[in-house]
Design an enzyme around this catalytic site. Structure first.
Site, PDB file in Angstrom:
ATOM      1  N   ASP A 138       9.053  -2.612   2.108  1.00 29.94           N
ATOM      2  CA  ASP A 138       8.679  -2.255   3.371  1.00 29.94           C
ATOM      3  C   ASP A 138       7.707  -2.758   4.023  1.00 29.94           C
ATOM      4  OD1 ASP A 138       6.517  -0.849   2.126  1.00 29.94           O
ATOM      5  OD2 ASP A 138       8.026   0.993   2.079  1.00 29.94           O
ATOM      6  N   LYS A 150       9.792   0.235   8.535  1.00 32.81           N
ATOM      7  CA  LYS A 150       8.823   1.461   8.374  1.00 32.81           C
ATOM      8  C   LYS A 150       7.591   1.261   9.076  1.00 32.81           C
ATOM      9  CE  LYS A 150      10.602   4.604   5.426  1.00 32.81           C
ATOM     10  NZ  LYS A 150      10.241   5.304   4.009  1.00 32.81           N
ATOM     11  N   MET A 177      -2.386   7.666   7.125  1.00 33.15           N
ATOM     12  CA  MET A 177      -1.508   7.669   8.535  1.00 33.15           C
ATOM     13  C   MET A 177      -2.405   8.573   9.599  1.00 33.15           C
ATOM     14  SD  MET A 177       2.268   8.312   6.839  1.00 33.15           S
ATOM     15  CE  MET A 177       1.629   9.217   5.519  1.00 33.15           C
TER      16      MET A 177
HETATM   17  C1  LIG Z   1       3.221   5.851   4.500  1.00 30.94           C
HETATM   18  S1  LIG Z   1       1.645   5.805   3.590  1.00 30.94           S
HETATM   19  C2  LIG Z   1       1.950   5.054   2.271  1.00 30.94           C
HETATM   20  C3  LIG Z   1       1.012   5.408   1.338  1.00 30.94           C
HETATM   21  C4  LIG Z   1       1.221   4.522  -0.006  1.00 30.94           C
HETATM   22  N1  LIG Z   1       2.475   5.141  -0.810  1.00 30.94           N
HETATM   23  C5  LIG Z   1       0.319   4.516  -0.947  1.00 30.94           C
HETATM   24  O1  LIG Z   1       0.182   5.120  -2.114  1.00 30.94           O
HETATM   25  O2  LIG Z   1      -0.879   4.055  -0.743  1.00 30.94           O
HETATM   26  C6  LIG Z   1       0.784   4.495   4.682  1.00 30.94           C
HETATM   27  C7  LIG Z   1      -0.354   4.876   4.995  1.00 30.94           C
HETATM   28  O3  LIG Z   1      -1.142   4.342   3.612  1.00 30.94           O
HETATM   29  C8  LIG Z   1      -2.402   4.054   4.205  1.00 30.94           C
HETATM   30  N2  LIG Z   1      -2.669   2.525   3.601  1.00 30.94           N
HETATM   31  C9  LIG Z   1      -1.512   2.077   2.699  1.00 30.94           C
HETATM   32  N3  LIG Z   1      -1.857   0.672   2.481  1.00 30.94           N
HETATM   33  C10 LIG Z   1      -3.047   0.483   3.021  1.00 30.94           C
HETATM   34  C11 LIG Z   1      -4.107  -0.443   3.176  1.00 30.94           C
HETATM   35  N4  LIG Z   1      -4.065  -1.685   2.598  1.00 30.94           N
HETATM   36  N5  LIG Z   1      -5.381  -0.126   3.794  1.00 30.94           N
HETATM   37  C12 LIG Z   1      -5.669   0.863   4.505  1.00 30.94           C
HETATM   38  N6  LIG Z   1      -4.721   1.870   4.753  1.00 30.94           N
HETATM   39  C13 LIG Z   1      -3.584   1.773   3.912  1.00 30.94           C
HETATM   40  C14 LIG Z   1      -2.515   4.012   5.588  1.00 30.94           C
HETATM   41  O4  LIG Z   1      -3.232   5.346   6.151  1.00 30.94           O
HETATM   42  C15 LIG Z   1      -1.277   4.008   6.027  1.00 30.94           C
HETATM   43  O5  LIG Z   1      -0.861   4.688   7.281  1.00 30.94           O
END
Ligand SMILES: C[S@@+](CC[C@H](N)C(=O)[O-])C[C@H]1O[C@@H](n2cnc3c(N)ncnc32)[C@H](O)[C@@H]1O
Length: 458
Positions: free
Chosen positions: A248, A270, A383
């Site tokens: 994704d 996504k 998010m």
């Molecule tokens: C659908 S969630 C997925 C989270 C993921 N499964 C995790 O454990 O990090 C997506 C959110 O994770 C956060 N996120 C994921 N990677 C990020 C990154 N490299 N920097 C900042 N926020 C991140 C953001 O808030 C984003 O909107």
């Protein structure tokens, strides 16, 4: 890719070295190892180089390089004199004839480079930097030398002897690859390394006899927040053995680069409210590929079980009777806070931490606000960018102090990481001011103030 790596077969092939000194000798040693017939033209020649020329059945011509030489007689030419002008002359003459040419230590005058080599013949690993840094190639070679056992050459030989039989028995190329991969992961390898070839032959015969079309499997793999060095060893191993990668938006290109090169790579998107493939479609894809006997790597940003819908995907697999494994990843909260210099807990500031989704259902926040306004607690919002203003307002309305520190970490752990610090009262206004983009993680709590001392990244 500015260069195209190939492996040349030079046995009995005439090759010309222009130059008779030590540099020429070093190149001659390599060519001799590859079985080339080595000819040298130079006014003088070192005795050890002459020995190589003679033992390869080549000729030494005692003369300076001249344009009369029939370059078309040679497969390749190496210009190895200590006179740059002569080397350039050789290069130009070869280019005119379209003969492969290398001018030692002069990348602009090379049609081919000689890479750093790890020789486990018949296995040969070559490392090239397009002439930018031979030292780096050598350093990588040293690292690889230590990790590739010397017996690998024997294993390559052994495999070569069995290749035709395996091909005859297992027709499907994907299955054949799995057969070899399983075999290399079995004790057979050690038997070959230890020259116990009879036992190795017995094992491969038995494996061929017992071979059954493998069942598909799904690996639900957490790819971490972006920096490829944050992958786990297991994630990397499974990414490199999967036939299909379903990934994704949060999986960074650098991480995708580490997947098996010839695996089918399927993007299922996504972004917020833009699901390229809806969740049901992703679930169906996983089941469909596994049913075809494929090893499917479902690669997800961060950790698959933290706001990653990994649970739903494996429920579907479970219902369909598909085997699966789950590999945890570093979640954004851990990765981003570490790279931003914000410890999520600290004895003096926060004794608990809560991970929350800021993805608001129909635009209205549905969070247990009262539970979120404790002083010594860190809140991590996934998010939370779109609803940030409402979330901050709700926290203040429920009693949190407006000057509570807040950090926004955008694209955390990647080279584009951006961190903006503010307070509950003003952070929402900073989003457009600093052009904060998704994915962004929000950290709320007194621990944010520690960044001033502990910041070690941009
Ligand atoms: C659908 S969630 C997925 C989270 C993921 N499964 C995790 O454990 O990090 C997506 C959110 O994770 C956060 N996120 C994921 N990677 C990020 C990154 N490299 N920097 C900042 N926020 C991140 C953001 O808030 C984003 O909107």
């Amino acid at each position: 890719m500015d260069i195209f790596p190939i492996s040349l077969k030079l046995q009995q092939q005439p090759c010309l070295i222009v130059g008779g000194g030590h540099i020429a000798y070093r190149k001659a040693v390599l060519l001799a190892k590859a079985g080339a017939v080595i000819h040298v033209i130079a006014p003088e020649i070192e005795s050890n180089l002459l020995e190589i020329v003679e033992s390869s059945q080549g000729q030494y011509v005692q003369a300076p390089f001249s344009l009369d030489i029939q370059l078309r007689n040679y497969r390749l030419v190496i210009a190895a004199t200590n006179d740059k002008a002569v080397n350039i002359q050789v290069f130009e003459a070869c280019e005119a004839e379209k003969i492969l040419v290398n001018s030692v230590d002069d990348p602009p005058h090379c049609r081919f480079m000689v890479p750093a080599i790890i020789d486990r013949s018949p296995l040969v690993v070559s490392i090239a930097t397009n002439g930018t840094s031979p030292v780096l190639s050598r350093q990588i070679r040293t690292q690889l030398e230590a990790t590739i056992p010397h017996g690998m050459g024997k294993l390559a030989d052994f495999s070569g002897q069995w290749r035709a039989s395996v091909k005859a028995k297992i027709i499907n190329p994907d299955e054949r690859r799995i057969f070899w991969e399983d075999l290399y992961a079995s004790p057979l390898k050690e038997h070959v390394f230890n020259d116990n070839i009879a036992e190795a032959n017995r094992l491969i015969e038995q494996a061929l006899l017992e071979w059954k079309t493998p069942k598909g499997e799904v690996y639900l793999v957490g790819a971490g927040p972006g920096d490829p060095e944050l992958l786990t060893l297991k994630a990397l191993r499974l990414m490199q053995q999967a036939d299909v990668i379903i990934y994704d938006r949060l999986v960074s290109p650098a991480i995708l680069e580490l997947c098996r090169r010839d695996a089918d790579k399927i993007y299922v998107g996504k972004a917020r409210s833009n699901h390229s493939v809806p969740q049901e479609g992703i679930n169906a894809l996983l089941v469909e590929y596994a049913a075809q006997g494929k090893r499917v790597c479902r690669l997800k940003g961060g950790d698959p079980f933290i706001f990653g819908r990994g649970g739903e995907e494996i429920q579907e697999l479970f219902a369909a009777g598909v085997a699966f494994q789950v590999v945890p990843g570093i979640t954004a909260a851990s990765g981003c806070s570490a790279y931003a210099g914000i410890p999520l807990t600290h004895r003096d500031y926060a004794q608990s931490v809560r991970f929350l989704t800021g993805h608001l259902k129909e635009g209205s926040p549905e969070l247990p606000w009262k539970e979120l306004v404790y002083e010594n607690q860190t809140l991590v919002l996934y998010m939370g960018l779109v609803g940030l203003e409402k979330i901050c307002a709700q926290l203040i309305a429920h009693g949190q102090r407006p000057n509570m520190p807040v950090a926004l970490i955008s694209k955390g752990t990647t080279p584009e990481q951006k961190v903006v610090v503010g307070t509950l009262a003003d952070i929402a206004s900073k989003v457009s001011e600093y052009q904060i983009q998704a994915p962004t993680l929000t950290i709320i709590g007194e621990v944010v103030s520690l960044r001033e001392q502990l910041q070690w990244q941009g």
